[in-house]
Design an enzyme around this catalytic site. Structure first.
Site, mmCIF file in Angstrom:
data_model
loop_
_atom_site.group_PDB
_atom_site.id
_atom_site.type_symbol
_atom_site.label_atom_id
_atom_site.label_comp_id
_atom_site.label_asym_id
_atom_site.label_seq_id
_atom_site.Cartn_x
_atom_site.Cartn_y
_atom_site.Cartn_z
ATOM 1 N N TYR A 143 1.178 -0.905 0.310
ATOM 2 C CA TYR A 143 0.051 0.024 0.147
ATOM 3 C C TYR A 143 0.772 0.739 -0.309
ATOM 4 O O TYR A 143 0.348 2.485 -0.202
ATOM 5 C CB TYR A 143 -1.025 -0.002 0.950
ATOM 6 C CG TYR A 143 -2.298 -0.948 1.193
ATOM 7 C CD1 TYR A 143 -2.061 -1.871 0.638
ATOM 8 C CD2 TYR A 143 -3.898 -0.140 1.289
ATOM 9 C CE1 TYR A 143 -3.069 -2.546 0.409
ATOM 10 C CE2 TYR A 143 -4.971 -0.697 0.946
ATOM 11 C CZ TYR A 143 -4.659 -1.880 0.979
ATOM 12 O OH TYR A 143 -6.057 -2.049 0.866
ATOM 13 N N LYS A 189 2.678 -15.923 1.980
ATOM 14 C CA LYS A 189 2.693 -16.050 0.346
ATOM 15 C C LYS A 189 4.190 -16.459 0.420
ATOM 16 O O LYS A 189 4.985 -15.949 -0.459
ATOM 17 C CB LYS A 189 2.284 -15.237 -0.963
ATOM 18 C CG LYS A 189 2.327 -15.570 -1.645
ATOM 19 C CD LYS A 189 0.637 -16.553 -2.243
ATOM 20 C CE LYS A 189 1.571 -17.435 -3.797
ATOM 21 N NZ LYS A 189 0.352 -18.691 -4.119
ATOM 22 N N ASP A 221 -3.543 -18.292 -0.015
ATOM 23 C CA ASP A 221 -4.736 -18.394 -1.439
ATOM 24 C C ASP A 221 -5.948 -19.799 -0.396
ATOM 25 O O ASP A 221 -6.505 -20.226 -0.147
ATOM 26 C CB ASP A 221 -4.270 -18.899 -2.314
ATOM 27 C CG ASP A 221 -3.164 -20.331 -2.456
ATOM 28 O OD1 ASP A 221 -2.413 -20.054 -1.191
ATOM 29 O OD2 ASP A 221 -3.021 -20.910 -2.811
ATOM 30 N N ASP A 245 -6.700 -6.907 4.476
ATOM 31 C CA ASP A 245 -7.898 -5.955 3.069
ATOM 32 C C ASP A 245 -8.533 -7.467 2.711
ATOM 33 O O ASP A 245 -9.782 -7.596 2.705
ATOM 34 C CB ASP A 245 -7.190 -5.033 1.979
ATOM 35 C CG ASP A 245 -8.374 -4.317 1.464
ATOM 36 O OD1 ASP A 245 -9.390 -3.597 2.409
ATOM 37 O OD2 ASP A 245 -8.429 -4.550 0.328
ATOM 38 N N ASP A 249 -11.981 -9.075 4.530
ATOM 39 C CA ASP A 249 -13.542 -8.768 3.564
ATOM 40 C C ASP A 249 -14.343 -10.236 3.005
ATOM 41 O O ASP A 249 -15.777 -10.419 3.414
ATOM 42 C CB ASP A 249 -13.448 -8.261 1.812
ATOM 43 C CG ASP A 249 -14.344 -7.036 1.677
ATOM 44 O OD1 ASP A 249 -13.610 -5.899 2.819
ATOM 45 O OD2 ASP A 249 -14.309 -6.140 0.778
#
Ligand code: IPM
Ligand code: MN
Length: 356
Positions: A143, A189, A221, A245, A249
Site C-alpha cells: 500500500y 505467500k 490462497d 484487506d 472482506d
C-alpha cells in the site's frame, strides 16, 4: 486529565447516516457513565474535496492532531474515483490518515451474532457462535512502499516489509491471542514472495516468546479457501496489509454482511485510534435511509475500549446490539424470514432502547 477530545469524520455515502446513529448511542453512554467527550466534526473524503479542493484538508489535520481518537464513517464513491490518485478519498485521505498517526494495527472482529447465522450465504452450522479477529498490518507493505507509479503502459507497486514492522504487528496479534483462544494463524505467500519469507521467519521467532499460543502459518490462497470451508478453525488471523484487506472482506461475509464489521486502527504506542466500519461508503444505497448502522455503532464501542479504556461502556453497546439482533430486528442487508425489517434510524432507536 485524560484527553477526551474526539474527531468525528462522517465522510461520504452512507457515512453520515450511520454516524448519526452512532452519535445518538454515544450521547446515551455519556449520560449513563457520567463522561463527556469533546466532539469536533470535520470534513474528510469526497465531500471535503468538493468543499475545499482536498480530501484531507489542513483544518481536519489540525483537529485530528489534537484529539485522542477519530470516529470515522466512510469515504469514496464513483464521483471521485477518476481524480488524480493523490486527490482520491482513498489515496488522498484515508491512507495518509493511517500513516500520519502510525495506525499500524488494524483489528477487525468477525463475530456471528446469534440469529444472524442465517444471513450469510454459508450454511448456518459452520457459523453459529463464530468469533475471529483479523489483525491486519496497516501502514506498510504494498500500500505504501516506493516506487509506486504509472507511466504509460507500465505500472509499478513496490512491496517492502522491515523486521520491526513485522515484529510489532506480530506482538500485537500474540498479545491479543493470549486474551482469546490462544491461536494465531499467520498468513503469507512465502512460496513466492520475499516479503512473505521474512514475515514467516519473524512471526515464527516472535511466536517463541508466547509459548502458550499455538502459532501456524498458511499461504494466503489456502487461507481464503479454509475461511469458507471451516471458519471455526480460526481464532486470530495475522496478515500483512493487502492480505488482511482481502481476507477481512471475505470474513465479513461470514457475519452476514459487510455492514456488521467494525474496525479499530490503532497506534500501539499511543493508543490513538481511528474507528471505522470496514464496509465502505456503499454509494448505491446512500441517502435512502436503509444502511445498516451496526458496524458504525460497534466501531464506537471499540473506540471506548481501546482509546479510552471504557470496557464497561463498550460491553453495554455490544450487548445492546446482540439483543437487538436476537429480537429479530434487521436492516435490509441482513434481513431473513420471520424478522422485522427496519430503516437506519429505526435500528438506531432499537439499539438505544437496549442500552442499559
Ligand atoms: C479497507 C478499505 C481500504 C483499504 C480502501 C478504502 C483504501 O478497503 O479499509 O479495507 O484497502 O484499506
Ligand atoms: Mn477493504
Amino acid at each position: 486529565m485524560m484527553n477526551k477530545k474526539i474527531a468525528v469524520l462522517p465522510g461520504d455515502g452512507i457515512g453520515p447516516e450511520v454516524m448519526t446513529q452512532a452519535l445518538r448511542v454515544l450521547n446515551v453512554i455519556e449520560n449513563e457513565f457520567g463522561i463527556k467527550f469533546e466532539k469536533q466534526t470535520c470534513l474528510i473524503g469526497g465531500v471535503a474535496y468538493d468543499e475545499t479542493g482536498h480530501p484531507f484538508p489542513e483544518e481536519t489535520k489540525k483537529i485530528c492532531d489534537e484529539v485522542a481518537a477519530v470516529l470515522f464513517g466512510s469515504i469514496g464513491g464513483p464521483k471521485w474515483a477518476d481524480l488524480p490518485s493523490e486527490l482520491t478519498p482513498e489515496q488522498g485521505a484515508l491512507l495518509p490518515l493511517r500513516k500520519r498517526y502510525g495506525l499500524f494495527a488494524n483489528l477487525r472482529p468477525v463475530i456471528v451474532y446469534d440469529g444472524l447465522e442465517n444471513a450469510s450465504s454459508l450454511k448456518p452450522e459452520f457459523l453459529k457462535g463464530l468469533s475471529i479477529l483479523v489483525v491486519r498490518e496497516l501502514t506498510g507493505g504494498i500500500y505504501f512502499a516506493e516506487p509506486k507509479s504509472i507511466d504509460g503502459n507500465t505500472a509499478v507497486d513496490t512491496m517492502t516489509y522491515s523486521q520491526s514492522e513485522i515484529e510489532r504487528i506480530a506482538h500485537c496479534a500474540f498479545q491479543i491471542a493470549m486474551k482469546r483462544n490462544k491461536k494465531v494463524v499467520s498468513i503469507d505467500k512465502a512460496n513466492v514472495l520475499m516479503c512473505s519469507k521474512l514475515w514467516r521467519d519473524i512471526v515464527g521467532k516472535i511466536a517463541n516468546e508466547y509459548p502458550e499460543v499455538e502459532c501456524s502459518h498458511l499461504y494466503v490462497d489456502n487461507a481464503a479457501m479454509q475461511l469458507v470451508r471451516d471458519p471455526k478453525q480460526f481464532d486470530v488471523i495475522l496478515c500483512s496489509n493487502m492480505f488482511g484487506d482481502i481476507l477481512s472482506d471475505e470474513a465479513a461475509q461470514l457475519t452476514g454482511s459487510l455492514g456488521m464489521l467494525p474496525s479499530a486502527s490503532i497506534n500501539g504506542e499511543t493508543n490513538f485510534g481511528l474507528y471505522e466500519p470496514a464496509g465502505g461508503s456503499a454509494p448505491d444505497i446512500a441517502g435512502k435511509g436503509i444502511a445498516n448502522p451496526l458496524a458504525q455503532i460497534l466501531s464506537l464501542a471499540l473506540m471506548l475500549r481501546y482509546s479510552f479504556n471504557l470496557e464497561e461502556a463498550a460491553v453495554v453497546i455490544e450487548t445492546a446490539v446482540k439483543k437487538t439482533i436476537a429480537d429479530g430486528l434487521r436492516t435490509a442487508d441482513i434481513m431473513s424470514d420471520g424478522c422485522r425489517q427496519l430503516t437506519t434510524q429505526q435500528m438506531g432507536d432499537e439499539v438505544l432502547k437496549r442500552l442499559n
